[in-house]
Scaffold this active site. Structure first.
Site, PDB file in Angstrom:
ATOM      1  N   SER A 136      -5.516   3.101 -13.210  1.00 50.55           N
ATOM      2  CA  SER A 136      -4.752   4.050 -12.403  1.00 50.55           C
ATOM      3  C   SER A 136      -3.297   3.997 -12.848  1.00 50.55           C
ATOM      4  O   SER A 136      -2.702   2.920 -12.892  1.00 50.55           O
ATOM      5  CB  SER A 136      -4.888   3.654 -10.934  1.00 50.55           C
ATOM      6  OG  SER A 136      -4.076   4.458 -10.127  1.00 50.55           O
ATOM      7  N   LYS A 162      -6.726   7.487 -14.564  1.00 51.69           N
ATOM      8  CA  LYS A 162      -6.469   8.234 -13.322  1.00 51.69           C
ATOM      9  C   LYS A 162      -4.966   8.383 -13.186  1.00 51.69           C
ATOM     10  O   LYS A 162      -4.227   7.397 -13.284  1.00 51.69           O
ATOM     11  CB  LYS A 162      -7.076   7.460 -12.159  1.00 51.69           C
ATOM     12  CG  LYS A 162      -6.475   7.702 -10.788  1.00 51.69           C
ATOM     13  CD  LYS A 162      -7.364   7.095  -9.699  1.00 51.69           C
ATOM     14  CE  LYS A 162      -6.550   6.542  -8.540  1.00 51.69           C
ATOM     15  NZ  LYS A 162      -7.396   6.013  -7.453  1.00 51.69           N
ATOM     16  N   LYS A 164      -1.812   9.435 -10.821  1.00 52.26           N
ATOM     17  CA  LYS A 164      -1.365   9.705  -9.459  1.00 52.26           C
ATOM     18  C   LYS A 164      -0.595  11.018  -9.481  1.00 52.26           C
ATOM     19  O   LYS A 164       0.258  11.219 -10.371  1.00 52.26           O
ATOM     20  CB  LYS A 164      -0.450   8.567  -8.991  1.00 52.26           C
ATOM     21  CG  LYS A 164      -1.208   7.278  -8.753  1.00 52.26           C
ATOM     22  CD  LYS A 164      -2.079   7.419  -7.530  1.00 52.26           C
ATOM     23  CE  LYS A 164      -2.644   6.103  -7.073  1.00 52.26           C
ATOM     24  NZ  LYS A 164      -3.501   6.269  -5.888  1.00 52.26           N
ATOM     25  N   ASP A 189      -5.336  11.650  -8.556  1.00 54.52           N
ATOM     26  CA  ASP A 189      -5.421  11.145  -7.179  1.00 54.52           C
ATOM     27  C   ASP A 189      -4.160  11.550  -6.422  1.00 54.52           C
ATOM     28  O   ASP A 189      -3.051  11.173  -6.809  1.00 54.52           O
ATOM     29  CB  ASP A 189      -5.540   9.609  -7.208  1.00 54.52           C
ATOM     30  CG  ASP A 189      -5.665   9.014  -5.819  1.00 54.52           C
ATOM     31  OD1 ASP A 189      -5.783   9.767  -4.837  1.00 54.52           O
ATOM     32  OD2 ASP A 189      -5.662   7.762  -5.727  1.00 54.52           O
ATOM     33  N   GLU A 214      -9.000  13.534  -6.500  1.00 56.63           N
ATOM     34  CA  GLU A 214      -9.262  12.592  -5.410  1.00 56.63           C
ATOM     35  C   GLU A 214      -8.334  12.849  -4.228  1.00 56.63           C
ATOM     36  O   GLU A 214      -7.122  12.957  -4.383  1.00 56.63           O
ATOM     37  CB  GLU A 214      -9.052  11.168  -5.954  1.00 56.63           C
ATOM     38  CG  GLU A 214      -9.388  10.080  -4.971  1.00 56.63           C
ATOM     39  CD  GLU A 214      -9.154   8.689  -5.554  1.00 56.63           C
ATOM     40  OE1 GLU A 214      -8.859   8.565  -6.767  1.00 56.63           O
ATOM     41  OE2 GLU A 214      -9.253   7.716  -4.794  1.00 56.63           O
ATOM     42  N   ASP A 239     -11.590   9.575  -0.786  1.00 59.01           N
ATOM     43  CA  ASP A 239     -11.263   8.146  -0.696  1.00 59.01           C
ATOM     44  C   ASP A 239     -10.934   7.854   0.768  1.00 59.01           C
ATOM     45  O   ASP A 239     -11.821   7.473   1.548  1.00 59.01           O
ATOM     46  CB  ASP A 239     -10.077   7.843  -1.636  1.00 59.01           C
ATOM     47  CG  ASP A 239      -9.495   6.443  -1.462  1.00 59.01           C
ATOM     48  OD1 ASP A 239     -10.101   5.619  -0.768  1.00 59.01           O
ATOM     49  OD2 ASP A 239      -8.406   6.161  -2.027  1.00 59.01           O
ATOM     50  N   LYS A 263     -14.269   1.862  -1.483  1.00 61.27           N
ATOM     51  CA  LYS A 263     -13.427   0.664  -1.365  1.00 61.27           C
ATOM     52  C   LYS A 263     -13.969  -0.114  -0.181  1.00 61.27           C
ATOM     53  O   LYS A 263     -14.003   0.406   0.940  1.00 61.27           O
ATOM     54  CB  LYS A 263     -11.978   1.040  -1.071  1.00 61.27           C
ATOM     55  CG  LYS A 263     -11.219   1.635  -2.239  1.00 61.27           C
ATOM     56  CD  LYS A 263      -9.819   2.005  -1.792  1.00 61.27           C
ATOM     57  CE  LYS A 263      -9.033   2.631  -2.937  1.00 61.27           C
ATOM     58  NZ  LYS A 263      -7.896   3.419  -2.421  1.00 61.27           N
ATOM     59  N   GLY A 291      -9.664   0.598  -6.235  1.00 59.91           N
ATOM     60  CA  GLY A 291      -8.942  -0.674  -6.273  1.00 59.91           C
ATOM     61  C   GLY A 291      -7.701  -0.577  -5.415  1.00 59.91           C
ATOM     62  O   GLY A 291      -7.196   0.519  -5.153  1.00 59.91           O
TER      63      GLY A 291
HETATM   64  O1  NPG Z   1      -6.452  -0.491  -9.815  1.00 57.06           O
HETATM   65  O2  NPG Z   1      -6.150  -1.681  -8.040  1.00 57.06           O
HETATM   66  C1  NPG Z   1      -5.957  -0.654  -8.704  1.00 57.06           C
HETATM   67  C2  NPG Z   1      -5.095   0.423  -8.123  1.00 57.06           C
HETATM   68  C3  NPG Z   1      -5.801   1.716  -8.038  1.00 57.06           C
HETATM   69  O3  NPG Z   1      -4.509   3.653  -7.626  1.00 57.06           O
HETATM   70  C4  NPG Z   1      -5.064   2.701  -7.174  1.00 57.06           C
HETATM   71  N1  NPG Z   1      -5.080   2.446  -5.864  1.00 57.06           N
HETATM   72  O4  NPG Z   1      -4.953   5.159  -3.624  1.00 57.06           O
HETATM   73  O5  NPG Z   1      -6.540   4.290  -4.734  1.00 57.06           O
HETATM   74  C5  NPG Z   1      -5.381   4.294  -4.371  1.00 57.06           C
HETATM   75  C6  NPG Z   1      -4.415   3.254  -4.897  1.00 57.06           C
HETATM   76  C7  NPG Z   1      -3.832   2.349  -3.860  1.00 57.06           C
HETATM   77  C8  NPG Z   1      -3.023   1.333  -4.256  1.00 57.06           C
HETATM   78  C9  NPG Z   1      -4.056   2.504  -2.535  1.00 57.06           C
HETATM   79  C10 NPG Z   1      -2.462   0.482  -3.343  1.00 57.06           C
HETATM   80  C11 NPG Z   1      -3.476   1.661  -1.630  1.00 57.06           C
HETATM   81  C12 NPG Z   1      -2.689   0.655  -2.036  1.00 57.06           C
END
Ligand code: NPG
Length: 369
Positions: A136, A162, A164, A189, A214, A239, A263, A291
């Site tokens: 990500s 991915k 953001k 996302d 997403e 999500d 998740k 994640g």
């Molecule tokens: O690889 O752990 C990872 C991060 C992936 O982008 C990621 N997580 O919205 O999915 C999400 C985002 C996130 C990060 C959400 C931190 C909440 C806290």
């Protein structure tokens, strides 16, 4: 399995680089780790709640409070009858707080599996020894900086990127990445940053052959996602909206998503995560593992989950060094030809490095039962 001790440890790990999303920027991971003791084994859990309630309503101080005040007494009341399968049931009267519940269930699951010698992946229904790894990529200051970051991850072997996105950082950065990396498996996302009024704007993303968009709309806007899905060609993935196997079934039935990000923290635990996977599989809906900047503890569990058969898309199951220069486990996860290895030892299958853990620990609290 009787619980004799729960240790709640807060640790602070610097991130290798700032991670920006539509809801904020993270420079440090402040994590709540749980260690439980039972007569035969200890067990570890990680709570994915962040410092502030910006991704969801949970936040780490509240998670610690609810665990200490309401969750531990309930699971302790089971005494010798405590098993991982009973945790969600005994915690059900407590409303909400899925990330807190998931952390505690994981610690119980780990202790139970370490006692019986079974790996977590096997218990959950794993069918793979390795899983493909995606990464990500946060919002950057400039498009050239984004292209450099993506090139670096592609060079390391990540098999899916991915990006953001947020209003003001969507079509142009995605176009730039697609122009430079024509065949790259790519997805975006939005973390709820848009409304249905943006449907025509989001439709412009259809030009870039994305795997999915997403969570473009708010968490509770299931109907909005179903309407959006009629306008955009790119598959809609949910999500934040998917909080249980039941909500997954609803979202699928209403046409709000054709892909699901799973998740465990968001749905209250790894056992419910498996049920989300099963519901999706029954409807032919592909899933992937999300994640939340986990340390080696949560990452090990995510990689185990991602090895179930319905996880047909690469997850945010990056190597440990994507986020941390120094993880708290003795053998951090590494990328091998775009894959990470599913742990094979009992329980989580990872060993905590006590010296590193002590170094990053901010506070420790023990609850003796
Ligand atoms: O690889 O752990 C990872 C991060 C992936 O982008 C990621 N997580 O919205 O999915 C999400 C985002 C996130 C990060 C959400 C931190 C909440 C806290």
């Amino acid at each position: 399995m009787k619980l004799s001790l729960v240790e709640l440890r807060r640790a602070r790990l610097p991130l290798v680089s700032p991670f920006r999303t539509s809801f904020g920027v993270e420079t440090t991971k402040e994590v709540l780790l749980l260690r439980i003791e039972t007569p035969d084994a200890e067990g570890w859990g990680e709570c994915v709640a962040m410092v502030a309630p910006l991704y969801s309503s949970e936040y780490v101080d509240a998670a610690q409070h609810v665990i200490e005040t309401f969750l531990i007494p309930r699971i302790a009341s089971l005494r010798e009858r405590l098993t991982a399968a009973k945790v969600a049931h005994v915690l059900e009267p407590i409303k909400g707080h899925p990330m807190a519940k998931a952390a505690l269930e994981l610690a119980v699951l780990d202790a139970e599996l370490r006692t019986s010698g079974q790996p977590l992946a096997e218990r959950l229904g794993s069918v793979h020894d390795t899983v493909p790894s995606g990464v990500s990529v946060g919002i950057m200051d400039t498009i050239p900086a984004l292209l450099d970051a993506v090139a670096n991850y592609v060079g390391q072997g990540y098999v899916r990127i991915k990006l953001k996105i947020a209003p003001g950082w969507d079509v142009e950065p995605v176009r730039a990445v697609r122009e430079r990396f024509a065949d790259l498996p790519l997805q975006v996302d939005a973390n709820t940053a848009y409304t249905l009024a943006d449907a025509r704007h989001l439709k412009r993303l259809d030009d870039f052959d994305l795997l999915l968009i997403e969570q473009p709309l708010p968490e509770d806007d299931i109907r909005g996602h179903a309407e959006l899905a009629k306008v955009v060609r790119t598959p809609i993935c949910l999500d934040e909206s998917i909080t249980s196997a039941r909500s997954a079934a609803d979202a699928i039935a209403l046409g709000a998503c054709s892909v699901i990000n799973i998740k465990a923290g968001r749905v209250g635990g790894y056992l419910e995560a498996v049920r989300v996977h099963d519901v999706a599989a029954a409807h032919g809906v592909p899933v992937w593992c999300g994640g939340m900047l986990e340390t080696g503890i949560g990452r090990a569990a995510n990689i185990a989950l991602a090895s179930l058969p319905g996880f047909v898309l690469p997850g945010d199951t990056s190597a440990s060094d994507r986020f941390f220069t120094q993880d708290i486990i003795t053998a951090p996860f590494v990328l091998e030809e775009g894959q990470v290895r599913v742990p094979t030892g009992p329980g989580l299958g990872v060993t905590i490095d006590p010296a590193v853990l002590d170094e990053v620990t901010v506070t420790t609290k023990s609850v003796t039962l």
